[in-house]
Motif scaffolding. Structure first.
Motif, mmCIF file in Angstrom:
data_model
loop_
_atom_site.group_PDB
_atom_site.id
_atom_site.type_symbol
_atom_site.label_atom_id
_atom_site.label_comp_id
_atom_site.label_asym_id
_atom_site.label_seq_id
_atom_site.Cartn_x
_atom_site.Cartn_y
_atom_site.Cartn_z
ATOM 1 N N ASP A 18 -50.716 -66.238 9.156
ATOM 2 C CA ASP A 18 -50.176 -64.960 8.694
ATOM 3 C C ASP A 18 -50.820 -64.478 7.398
ATOM 4 O O ASP A 18 -50.378 -63.505 6.798
ATOM 5 N N LYS A 187 -50.645 -60.751 5.981
ATOM 6 C CA LYS A 187 -51.045 -59.712 6.933
ATOM 7 C C LYS A 187 -49.939 -58.662 7.019
ATOM 8 O O LYS A 187 -48.756 -59.011 7.194
ATOM 9 N N GLU A 189 -49.168 -56.602 9.332
ATOM 10 C CA GLU A 189 -48.480 -56.506 10.634
ATOM 11 C C GLU A 189 -47.410 -57.580 10.808
ATOM 12 O O GLU A 189 -46.550 -57.476 11.691
ATOM 13 N N VAL A 190 -47.420 -58.586 9.973
ATOM 14 C CA VAL A 190 -46.416 -59.658 10.060
ATOM 15 C C VAL A 190 -45.146 -59.292 9.288
ATOM 16 O O VAL A 190 -44.055 -59.746 9.608
ATOM 17 N N GLU A 192 -42.014 -57.415 8.259
ATOM 18 C CA GLU A 192 -41.041 -56.551 8.955
ATOM 19 C C GLU A 192 -40.396 -55.582 8.004
ATOM 20 O O GLU A 192 -40.115 -55.841 6.897
#
Length: 192
Positions: A18, A187, A189-190, A192
């Motif tokens: 990640d 990252k 995109e990891v 939330e």
């Protein structure tokens, strides 16, 4: 350093999946803490100090810093929260301990992982002052280069960084990644 290079370091167990990039390596941290400790010793070499570690994020940094400070000290931990599992500060600093450190008349060094909004460090310094500390100085591993929510700067800082979400070397995302030996950028995109 790119994540693909982590395999060259022997970190191939998926722990880094990640991480977008390594921002500060383990070796860079080690070398910089040697320099930072010397700066702290200039101000704290002559008498016993109280080291206040802000949990949980500063635990790894504090352990390494305390070993580099050959002065008489007592160590206290202070459990404070302002992120509450999110990636942004809630804007409210909560003191989670029923009993606060005894600092009356003493010199205090507050160790924290990161200076971001300034809310936590400002609240802790103010509270320790209210408890009678003679002098309180802040020391952080990471200093985010940004406009703070309150006026607050650390007296000692190991690294200046941009306003990125970082993990490792004590810093977490939802309780994970504290045990990475480096500081990495997560990252996007990891998150939330």
């Amino acid at each position: 350093m790119r994540v693909a290079e982590l395999d060259l370091l022997g970190i191939s167990d998926g722990m880094h999946r990640d991480v977008e990039k390594i921002l500060i390596t383990e070796e860079e941290i080690r070398m910089r803490l040697d320099v930072l400790a010397q700066k702290v010793l200039i101000d704290f070499a002559d008498e016993e100090i109280v080291v206040v570690i802000l949990l949980k994020g500063a635990l790894v940094f504090a352990a390494d810093m305390c070993r580099r400070l050959p002065v008489p000290m007592t160590v206290e931990c202070l459990n404070v929260a302002s992120y509450h599992g999110d990636i942004k500060s809630s804007g409210k600093v909560e003191f989670l301990d029923a009993k606060l450190p005894e600092v009356g008349g003493k010199k205090v060094l507050v160790l924290d992982d990161i200076l971001d909004t300034g809310l936590t460090m400002r609240a802790v310094i103010d509270r320790l002052g209210e408890l009678g500390a003679r002098e309180v100085r802040g020391c952080v591993l990471l200093n985010k280069l940004k406009v703070r929510d309150v006026e607050c700067e650390a007296d000692y800082k190991a690294f200046d960084i941009e306003d990125e979400f970082v993990i490792g070397y004590g810093l977490d995302y939802r309780g994970r990644f504290r045990n990475l030996p480096y500081v990495g950028v997560m990252k996007s995109e990891v998150i939330e």
